[in-house]
Enzyme design. Structure first.
Site, mmCIF file in Angstrom:
data_model
loop_
_atom_site.group_PDB
_atom_site.id
_atom_site.type_symbol
_atom_site.label_atom_id
_atom_site.label_comp_id
_atom_site.label_asym_id
_atom_site.label_seq_id
_atom_site.Cartn_x
_atom_site.Cartn_y
_atom_site.Cartn_z
ATOM 1 C CB SER A 148 3.886 0.987 0.356
ATOM 2 O OG SER A 148 3.625 1.974 1.312
ATOM 3 C CG ASP B 283 5.554 5.292 2.805
ATOM 4 O OD1 ASP B 283 5.621 6.388 2.218
ATOM 5 O OD2 ASP B 283 4.627 4.484 2.623
ATOM 6 C CG ASP C 111 4.353 4.584 -1.654
ATOM 7 O OD1 ASP C 111 4.464 4.734 -0.424
ATOM 8 O OD2 ASP C 111 3.256 4.399 -2.215
ATOM 9 C CG ASP D 34 1.511 6.238 0.303
ATOM 10 O OD1 ASP D 34 2.406 5.866 1.102
ATOM 11 O OD2 ASP D 34 0.711 5.451 -0.233
#
Length: 448
Positions: free
Chosen positions: A104, A243, A245, A247
């Site tokens: 993340s 961010d 990743d 999400d």
């Protein structure tokens, strides 16, 4: 969750090369998932694997593939894709599970694993427990004729981009809107500029040249200063930061002011409520600003608070029949559009909610209250929360702030740490109350 050996609240995460974030563990993890799927019976199983842009993703992708194939599972490789894209494609392609290789918003030297069910949702606690139990079992390879096969899905980006665009009305257009995108040198670097440009926006993108090591480095939703500067320098209408990743999302208005998850929830809830589209309450977390609660109250929209973590927000949304929830960090769930937090889909939901209204103007109904958080680190800090002394101090603080603010004492699940959070209209009072309560927690911990 506290009894788990490997899984945390959001998958498995750690430093690359240190157990369990190494190739050997990933090999075993892939086989473990395959073995658990096999026990369900049925025909041959398929698992999708996506990743962000960290250099270690190559190693873990290969190890997971080998483990799954050894268990007789077919593997479909997506390459660099946002976490929510893997959730969508797992369901869309009728796979039995999806795997995301990502840490993340963490730096490149960390990595981790997230799983999705066939429905594109986070795995159940029971499924995670079954995988954990299988990891430490003997490594068994199925007979050669039963081995799985692996291939790449070449049109994954196009499939996901079309899905993102399908979440807004057919006549929705961003024509005439000047948008700056910060892709965090992460998983959205290909698809986000494509989606917003195809919807008609004039797009300027940065953080879109990953090299395996620069993910989240001074860019993205955790470092929004670069986006704030770019929006003002370019005279853009707004900016959007994802961010690593994809999400989470945070946004910047034309003045360069940052809008976090609380702001985005308010803008969406305000529009959906006015149009009769909002179902159930809005779900925030223990850390959602008290100002959001007051602003939603004025709209006649209830706010339900979940524990910190998007899986808990999702649980509360399902329990209360809601469709909109999220965290201050920018993890926003629009369950009428996606099964999990999706930065691109959430940003589009905000833009659709604006319907041409200036973003800065739409936020004016939300007045955030000053918030002070103090970390009390001491042996016995968590246990001190049960002491009469701390309970009485907490009750006294709550009486002082009644109707004007709130207080939260939250123990860390992994460290001897208590987070003391106080919110209220008077910043000086908030600081005084937070420090006083933190002193009581520390004193009680030292005596225990």
């Amino acid at each position: 969750m506290s009894q788990r050996k490997y899984f945390g609240t959001d998958g498995i995460r750690g430093r690359v090369g240190e157990w369990p974030i190494n190739a050997e563990f990933m090999l075993r993890l892939g086989r473990a998932l395959g073995a658990v799927l096999d026990r369900r019976g049925g025909t041959r199983h398929t698992v999708l694997i996506g990743k962000d842009t960290r250099v270690s993703g190559y190693m873990f992708e290969a190890a997971l593939e080998a483990g799954l194939v050894s268990a007789g599972v077919d593997v479909r490789m997506l390459g660099p894709m946002p976490t929510p894209a893997v959730a969508y494609l797992t369901h869309s392609l009728r796979a039995d599970a999806g795997i995301v290789i990502s840490a993340s918003h963490n730096p490149h030297y960390d990595n981790g694993i997230k799983f999705f069910s066939a429905r594109g949702e986070k795995l159940s606690d029971a499924m995670e427990a079954a995988i954990e139990a299988e990891i430490d079992a003997p490594f068994v390879t199925v007979p050669s004729e039963k081995l799985g096969k692996a291939r790449r899905i070449d049109d994954a980006v196009t499939r996901y981009a079309e899905f993102c665009k399908s979440t807004v009305a057919e006549d929705f257009s961003l024509a005439g809107l000047k948008v700056v995108l910060d892709c965090a040198n992460g998983a959205t670097y290909q698809v986000a500029p494509k989606v917003f440009a195809e919807l008609g926006a004039e797009v300027t993108a940065f953080g879109d040249k990953p090299d395996g090591f620069n993910i989240n480095r001074d860019v993205g939703s955790t470092h929004p200063q670069a986006l704030q500067r770019a929006v003002q320098e370019l005279g853009a209408d707004l900016g959007i930061a994802f961010d690593g990743d994809g999400d989470r999302v945070q946004m910047v208005d034309r003045h360069g002011a940052l809008a976090d998850g609380d702001d985005l929830l308010y803008v969406i809830a305000r529009a959906w409520h006015a149009r009769g589209q909002l179902q159930g309450p809005v779900v925030g977390t223990l850390m959602s600003n008290y100002g959001l609660q007051l602003a939603l109250d004025r709209l006649g929209v209830p706010l339900v608070r979940a524990k910190v973590g998007d899986r808990y927000v999702l649980q509360q949304l399902k329990e209360h029949g809601g469709v909109l929830g999220g965290e201050t960090s920018g993890h926003v769930l629009c369950l009428d559009r996606a099964t999990t937090g999706d930065g691109i889909v959430s940003a589009l939901a905000v833009l659709e909610a604006l319907a041409g209204e200036d973003f800065a103007v739409a936020r004016q109904g939300l007045h955030k209250l000053p918030q002070v958080m103090i970390n009390v680190r001491a042996d016995g800090a968590r246990e001190a929360l049960a002491s009469d002394e701390v309970r009485q101090a907490l009750a006294g603080t709550e009486r002082t702030l009644q109707g004007r603010g709130r207080v939260v004492l939250r123990a860390s699940g992994t460290e001897p740490l208590v987070r003391v959070t106080v919110e209220g209209a008077d910043e000086a009072e908030v600081r005084r109350l937070a420090q006083s309560l933190a002193d009581v927690v520390k004193s009680s911990a030292e005596r225990s």
